[in-house]
Every structure is written in structure tokens, then in C-alpha cells.
Design an enzyme around this catalytic site. Sequence first.
Site, PDB file in Angstrom:
ATOM      1  N   ALA A  14       0.800  -1.104   0.048  1.00 20.22           N
ATOM      2  CA  ALA A  14       0.012  -0.207   0.065  1.00 20.22           C
ATOM      3  C   ALA A  14       1.009   1.402   0.000  1.00 20.22           C
ATOM      4  CB  ALA A  14      -1.000  -0.085   1.100  1.00 20.22           C
ATOM      5  N   LYS A  51      10.731 -10.128 -11.336  1.00 23.22           N
ATOM      6  CA  LYS A  51       9.408  -9.822 -11.975  1.00 23.22           C
ATOM      7  C   LYS A  51       9.121 -11.332 -12.860  1.00 23.22           C
ATOM      8  CE  LYS A  51       6.898  -6.998 -11.603  1.00 23.22           C
ATOM      9  NZ  LYS A  51       6.074  -6.869 -10.668  1.00 23.22           N
ATOM     10  N   TYR A 105      16.034  -7.267 -11.081  1.00 23.10           N
ATOM     11  CA  TYR A 105      14.660  -6.820 -10.900  1.00 23.10           C
ATOM     12  C   TYR A 105      14.238  -7.547 -12.168  1.00 23.10           C
ATOM     13  CZ  TYR A 105      10.331  -4.116 -11.154  1.00 23.10           C
ATOM     14  OH  TYR A 105       9.157  -3.689 -11.208  1.00 23.10           O
TER      15      TYR A 105
END
Length: 176
Positions: free
Chosen positions: A10, A164, A160
Site C-alpha cells: 500500500a 518479475k 529486477y
Amino acid sequence: MKDVVLVTGASGYVAGHCILLLLSNGYKVRGTLRSLRRADEVRQWLTKARREIDPGEDLSFAEAELTDARSWGAAMEGVRYVLHVASPIPSSMPKNPDDLIVPAREGTLNVMRAASRASVQRVVQTSSLSAIFHGCDDPNSHLFTEADWTDPDHKDNVPYTRSKAIAERAAWAELP
């Protein structure tokens, strides 16, 4: 009674905008944070970003860590939908690629499994072109679709990109 949507990560940029859209459309939102100490900061950012929205009781937070499978059960209580947005993003390149890959993959699996145990109706996982596009020698050679996957072992891929691709493949492999 409003449906509850859990939004992972969040405090992140994309998650914040997802939360704003969900609140604007009448959903209750529970956002996950690694530490609830950040809840006020996130709430202030959301209020500042959209002054016409006062989330009030429609926004709550739960503490959950991607790599801690036990932390997801309580976060999923009463949730109908999940937006899995959280993924580690380094401020600098890690020395060990697994510092990024393991939390991305294990976090995705922890969220998917907890959602399944909680009988969540639908899970949406944000993706990235990193999951399909990288490692292709000529990215302009064709239109990329869900049939395309980044080769996580391609020599040009940074941690990264690998994280993913590996996390998304793990999510798809987890489906019944």
C-alpha cells in the site's frame, strides 16, 4: 455491505493509485504494509492526492511481509478481491540477485496461497513488461502476448527483471 479489496504494498506508487480508484468506486480497502507505523503517512498521501476522498473507515491497513507466509492469513480475513501490487524494488542493484528474486517469488506465492485459503473470489497481480519483454534479441520483431515470457537467465537481464519474470511464472504455475 461493501466488498473488501486487499491491496498489497500500500505504500507504493502504483498501489496508492489503485487504492484511490477503489475508494472512488465504493470499495472498502485494506492495504498491506511491512510496518503499521507507515499507515498515517500513506493515509495522508492518499488524502492529499485526492482531496475529494475522505477514506475514513473504508480504508484500513494490515501488517504483512512478503516472505512471511503466516502474516497473510489475518490480512485476508473478509477479503473478496486481492490486488497484488507489492514487489521489491531496489534503490540500488543488489550484490546477490536472490535478495530481490526470492522475496518477489515467495511473496507472490504467499499471497496467492493465502488468498486461496481465504476463498478470495479474484486475485489480480500487476505485471510488468519485465515479465515478457526482456531478453528478446529484437523486441520489435513481433507483438508480445501472454504466450511470451522473459528468459530470466538471459545474460542482459538485471535482478529486477529476473524477479518479475520468475514471480509471475510462479503465480501462473500455482493456479489449479
